[in-house]
Design a protein around this motif. Structure first.
Motif, PDB file in Angstrom:
ATOM      1  N   MET A   1       0.816  -1.193   0.000  1.00  0.00           N
ATOM      2  CA  MET A   1       0.000   0.000   0.000  1.00  0.00           C
ATOM      3  C   MET A   1       0.859   1.257   0.000  1.00  0.00           C
ATOM      4  SD  MET A   1      -3.433  -0.804   2.147  1.00  0.00           S
ATOM      5  CE  MET A   1      -2.793  -1.595   3.594  1.00  0.00           C
ATOM      6  N   SER A   2       2.166   1.088   0.066  1.00  0.00           N
ATOM      7  CA  SER A   2       3.048   2.254   0.092  1.00  0.00           C
ATOM      8  C   SER A   2       3.026   3.029  -1.221  1.00  0.00           C
ATOM      9  CB  SER A   2       4.472   1.830   0.419  1.00  0.00           C
ATOM     10  OG  SER A   2       4.957   0.968  -0.585  1.00  0.00           O
ATOM     11  N   TYR A   3       2.475   2.442  -2.271  1.00  0.00           N
ATOM     12  CA  TYR A   3       2.377   3.142  -3.555  1.00  0.00           C
ATOM     13  C   TYR A   3       1.241   4.159  -3.571  1.00  0.00           C
ATOM     14  CZ  TYR A   3       5.607  -0.273  -5.459  1.00  0.00           C
ATOM     15  OH  TYR A   3       6.714  -1.036  -5.696  1.00  0.00           O
ATOM     16  N   LEU A   4       0.347   4.078  -2.617  1.00  0.00           N
ATOM     17  CA  LEU A   4      -0.829   4.956  -2.619  1.00  0.00           C
ATOM     18  C   LEU A   4      -0.579   6.210  -1.795  1.00  0.00           C
ATOM     19  CD1 LEU A   4      -3.689   2.337  -2.162  1.00  0.00           C
ATOM     20  CD2 LEU A   4      -2.845   3.361  -4.289  1.00  0.00           C
ATOM     21  N   TRP A   5      -1.034   7.341  -2.305  1.00  0.00           N
ATOM     22  CA  TRP A   5      -1.003   8.601  -1.572  1.00  0.00           C
ATOM     23  C   TRP A   5      -2.083   8.575  -0.500  1.00  0.00           C
ATOM     24  CZ3 TRP A   5       1.642  12.713  -0.408  1.00  0.00           C
ATOM     25  CH2 TRP A   5       1.004  13.878   0.005  1.00  0.00           C
ATOM     26  N   THR A   6      -3.285   8.104  -0.892  1.00  0.00           N
ATOM     27  CA  THR A   6      -4.419   8.002   0.016  1.00  0.00           C
ATOM     28  C   THR A   6      -5.096   6.658  -0.209  1.00  0.00           C
ATOM     29  OG1 THR A   6      -4.808  10.373  -0.190  1.00  0.00           O
ATOM     30  CG2 THR A   6      -6.614   9.067   0.680  1.00  0.00           C
TER      31      THR A   6
ATOM     32  N   HIS B   1      -6.362 -11.044  -5.712  1.00  0.00           N
ATOM     33  CA  HIS B   1      -7.115 -10.201  -4.796  1.00  0.00           C
ATOM     34  C   HIS B   1      -6.495  -8.804  -4.714  1.00  0.00           C
ATOM     35  CE1 HIS B   1      -9.511  -9.012  -1.364  1.00  0.00           C
ATOM     36  NE2 HIS B   1      -8.403  -8.684  -0.721  1.00  0.00           N
ATOM     37  N   ALA B   2      -7.338  -7.775  -4.731  1.00  0.00           N
ATOM     38  CA  ALA B   2      -6.866  -6.406  -4.515  1.00  0.00           C
ATOM     39  C   ALA B   2      -6.687  -6.193  -3.013  1.00  0.00           C
ATOM     40  CB  ALA B   2      -7.862  -5.405  -5.076  1.00  0.00           C
ATOM     41  N   ARG B   3      -5.504  -5.762  -2.625  1.00  0.00           N
ATOM     42  CA  ARG B   3      -5.200  -5.545  -1.219  1.00  0.00           C
ATOM     43  C   ARG B   3      -5.714  -4.199  -0.735  1.00  0.00           C
ATOM     44  NH1 ARG B   3       0.945  -6.018   0.389  1.00  0.00           N
ATOM     45  NH2 ARG B   3       0.897  -4.659  -1.400  1.00  0.00           N
ATOM     46  N   ALA B   4      -5.763  -3.217  -1.648  1.00  0.00           N
ATOM     47  CA  ALA B   4      -6.243  -1.880  -1.291  1.00  0.00           C
ATOM     48  C   ALA B   4      -6.612  -1.134  -2.571  1.00  0.00           C
ATOM     49  CB  ALA B   4      -5.186  -1.102  -0.527  1.00  0.00           C
ATOM     50  N   ILE B   5      -7.408  -0.086  -2.403  1.00  0.00           N
ATOM     51  CA  ILE B   5      -7.768   0.826  -3.492  1.00  0.00           C
ATOM     52  C   ILE B   5      -7.525   2.233  -2.974  1.00  0.00           C
ATOM     53  CG2 ILE B   5      -9.603   1.672  -5.008  1.00  0.00           C
ATOM     54  CD1 ILE B   5     -10.958  -1.077  -4.679  1.00  0.00           C
ATOM     55  N   GLY B   6      -6.984   3.084  -3.849  1.00  0.00           N
ATOM     56  CA  GLY B   6      -6.744   4.448  -3.398  1.00  0.00           C
ATOM     57  C   GLY B   6      -6.296   5.365  -4.508  1.00  0.00           C
ATOM     58  N   VAL B   7      -5.669   6.453  -4.098  1.00  0.00           N
ATOM     59  CA  VAL B   7      -5.190   7.493  -5.003  1.00  0.00           C
ATOM     60  C   VAL B   7      -3.664   7.405  -5.060  1.00  0.00           C
ATOM     61  CG1 VAL B   7      -5.046   9.983  -5.401  1.00  0.00           C
ATOM     62  CG2 VAL B   7      -7.129   8.993  -4.422  1.00  0.00           C
ATOM     63  N   ALA B   8      -3.123   7.364  -6.282  1.00  0.00           N
ATOM     64  CA  ALA B   8      -1.677   7.381  -6.472  1.00  0.00           C
ATOM     65  C   ALA B   8      -1.266   8.723  -7.055  1.00  0.00           C
ATOM     66  CB  ALA B   8      -1.245   6.257  -7.406  1.00  0.00           C
ATOM     67  N   LEU B   9      -0.060   9.130  -6.754  1.00  0.00           N
ATOM     68  CA  LEU B   9       0.503  10.341  -7.343  1.00  0.00           C
ATOM     69  C   LEU B   9       1.504   9.931  -8.410  1.00  0.00           C
ATOM     70  CD1 LEU B   9       1.170  12.511  -4.166  1.00  0.00           C
ATOM     71  CD2 LEU B   9      -0.840  12.518  -5.658  1.00  0.00           C
ATOM     72  N   ILE B  10       1.353  10.492  -9.603  1.00  0.00           N
ATOM     73  CA  ILE B  10       2.267  10.234 -10.708  1.00  0.00           C
ATOM     74  C   ILE B  10       3.010  11.542 -10.972  1.00  0.00           C
ATOM     75  CG2 ILE B  10       2.455   9.604 -13.149  1.00  0.00           C
ATOM     76  CD1 ILE B  10       1.323   7.342 -11.508  1.00  0.00           C
ATOM     77  N   GLN B  11       4.331  11.502 -10.937  1.00  0.00           N
ATOM     78  CA  GLN B  11       5.113  12.699 -11.214  1.00  0.00           C
ATOM     79  C   GLN B  11       5.856  12.516 -12.536  1.00  0.00           C
ATOM     80  OE1 GLN B  11       7.512  14.070  -7.988  1.00  0.00           O
ATOM     81  NE2 GLN B  11       5.814  14.011  -6.557  1.00  0.00           N
TER      82      GLN B  11
ATOM     83  N   THR C   1      -8.418   4.661  -0.086  1.00  0.00           N
ATOM     84  CA  THR C   1      -9.857   4.913  -0.029  1.00  0.00           C
ATOM     85  C   THR C   1     -10.638   3.668   0.381  1.00  0.00           C
ATOM     86  OG1 THR C   1     -10.052   4.502  -2.404  1.00  0.00           O
ATOM     87  CG2 THR C   1      -9.787   6.803  -1.702  1.00  0.00           C
ATOM     88  N   ASN C   2     -10.026   2.499   0.223  1.00  0.00           N
ATOM     89  CA  ASN C   2     -10.645   1.249   0.662  1.00  0.00           C
ATOM     90  C   ASN C   2      -9.530   0.291   1.062  1.00  0.00           C
ATOM     91  OD1 ASN C   2     -11.979  -1.187   1.002  1.00  0.00           O
ATOM     92  ND2 ASN C   2     -13.332  -0.900  -0.747  1.00  0.00           N
ATOM     93  N   ALA C   3      -9.381   0.059   2.366  1.00  0.00           N
ATOM     94  CA  ALA C   3      -8.310  -0.797   2.879  1.00  0.00           C
ATOM     95  C   ALA C   3      -8.670  -2.272   2.865  1.00  0.00           C
ATOM     96  CB  ALA C   3      -7.937  -0.370   4.292  1.00  0.00           C
ATOM     97  N   SER C   4      -9.931  -2.596   2.621  1.00  0.00           N
ATOM     98  CA  SER C   4     -10.361  -4.004   2.599  1.00  0.00           C
ATOM     99  C   SER C   4     -11.330  -4.260   1.445  1.00  0.00           C
ATOM    100  CB  SER C   4     -11.045  -4.359   3.921  1.00  0.00           C
ATOM    101  OG  SER C   4     -10.173  -4.165   4.998  1.00  0.00           O
TER     102      SER C   4
ATOM    103  N   GLU D   1      -2.849  13.385  -9.697  1.00  0.00           N
ATOM    104  CA  GLU D   1      -3.546  12.464  -8.786  1.00  0.00           C
ATOM    105  C   GLU D   1      -4.390  11.501  -9.602  1.00  0.00           C
ATOM    106  OE1 GLU D   1      -5.697  14.019  -5.465  1.00  0.00           O
ATOM    107  OE2 GLU D   1      -4.244  15.624  -5.156  1.00  0.00           O
ATOM    108  N   VAL D   2      -4.144  10.214  -9.434  1.00  0.00           N
ATOM    109  CA  VAL D   2      -4.863   9.183 -10.180  1.00  0.00           C
ATOM    110  C   VAL D   2      -5.727   8.391  -9.199  1.00  0.00           C
ATOM    111  CG1 VAL D   2      -4.645   7.213 -11.726  1.00  0.00           C
ATOM    112  CG2 VAL D   2      -2.944   9.050 -11.810  1.00  0.00           C
ATOM    113  N   PRO D   3      -7.065   8.475  -9.331  1.00  0.00           N
ATOM    114  CA  PRO D   3      -7.955   7.780  -8.404  1.00  0.00           C
ATOM    115  C   PRO D   3      -8.172   6.316  -8.806  1.00  0.00           C
ATOM    116  CG  PRO D   3      -9.257   9.032  -9.956  1.00  0.00           C
ATOM    117  CD  PRO D   3      -7.801   9.320 -10.277  1.00  0.00           C
ATOM    118  N   ASN D   4      -8.743   5.567  -7.884  1.00  0.00           N
ATOM    119  CA  ASN D   4      -9.173   4.177  -8.129  1.00  0.00           C
ATOM    120  C   ASN D   4      -8.035   3.246  -8.538  1.00  0.00           C
ATOM    121  OD1 ASN D   4     -11.900   4.961  -7.601  1.00  0.00           O
ATOM    122  ND2 ASN D   4     -11.970   5.799  -9.660  1.00  0.00           N
ATOM    123  N   VAL D   5      -6.874   3.434  -7.944  1.00  0.00           N
ATOM    124  CA  VAL D   5      -5.716   2.587  -8.214  1.00  0.00           C
ATOM    125  C   VAL D   5      -5.820   1.337  -7.343  1.00  0.00           C
ATOM    126  CG1 VAL D   5      -3.203   2.432  -8.043  1.00  0.00           C
ATOM    127  CG2 VAL D   5      -4.287   4.549  -8.850  1.00  0.00           C
TER     128      VAL D   5
END
Length: 95
Positions: free
Chosen positions: A1-6, A24-34, A8-11, A45-49
């Protein structure tokens, strides 16, 4: 989960069908792409990662970046074109 900025769903109760079977998806969240655009770093900011178990690679979705930010990708030339106000700016080279 360290790839996610935020996170949004930990389970999440989501799996993705892969060549190796369902993963299985371990988490869903927002990633930052630079990206280096011209001579300036820009952050997107990329949502639903999805963070997937047993996935050794970070995958970049050209479709998502096109749909969210209007990027165009020249795979053969190794360029990402980033539009601003409807115009292309200096392209970024793929890393």
């Amino acid at each position: 989960m360290s790839y996610l900025w935020t996170v949004t769903n930990a389970s999440p109760k989501v799996s993705i069908d892969t060549a190796a079977g369902p993963v299985h998806a371990r988490a869903i969240g927002v990633a930052l792409i630079q990206l280096l655009v011209g001579n300036k770093w820009e952050c997107y900011e990329v949502p639903n990662v999805l963070v997937l178990d047993k996935c050794a690679s970070v995958l970049y979705s050209t479709r998502v970046m096109r749909d969210l930010f209007g990027f165009t990708h020249d795979i053969d030339g190794g360029l990402i074109r980033v539009p601003v106000n409807g115009e292309d700016r200096n392209p970024s080279r793929y890393l």
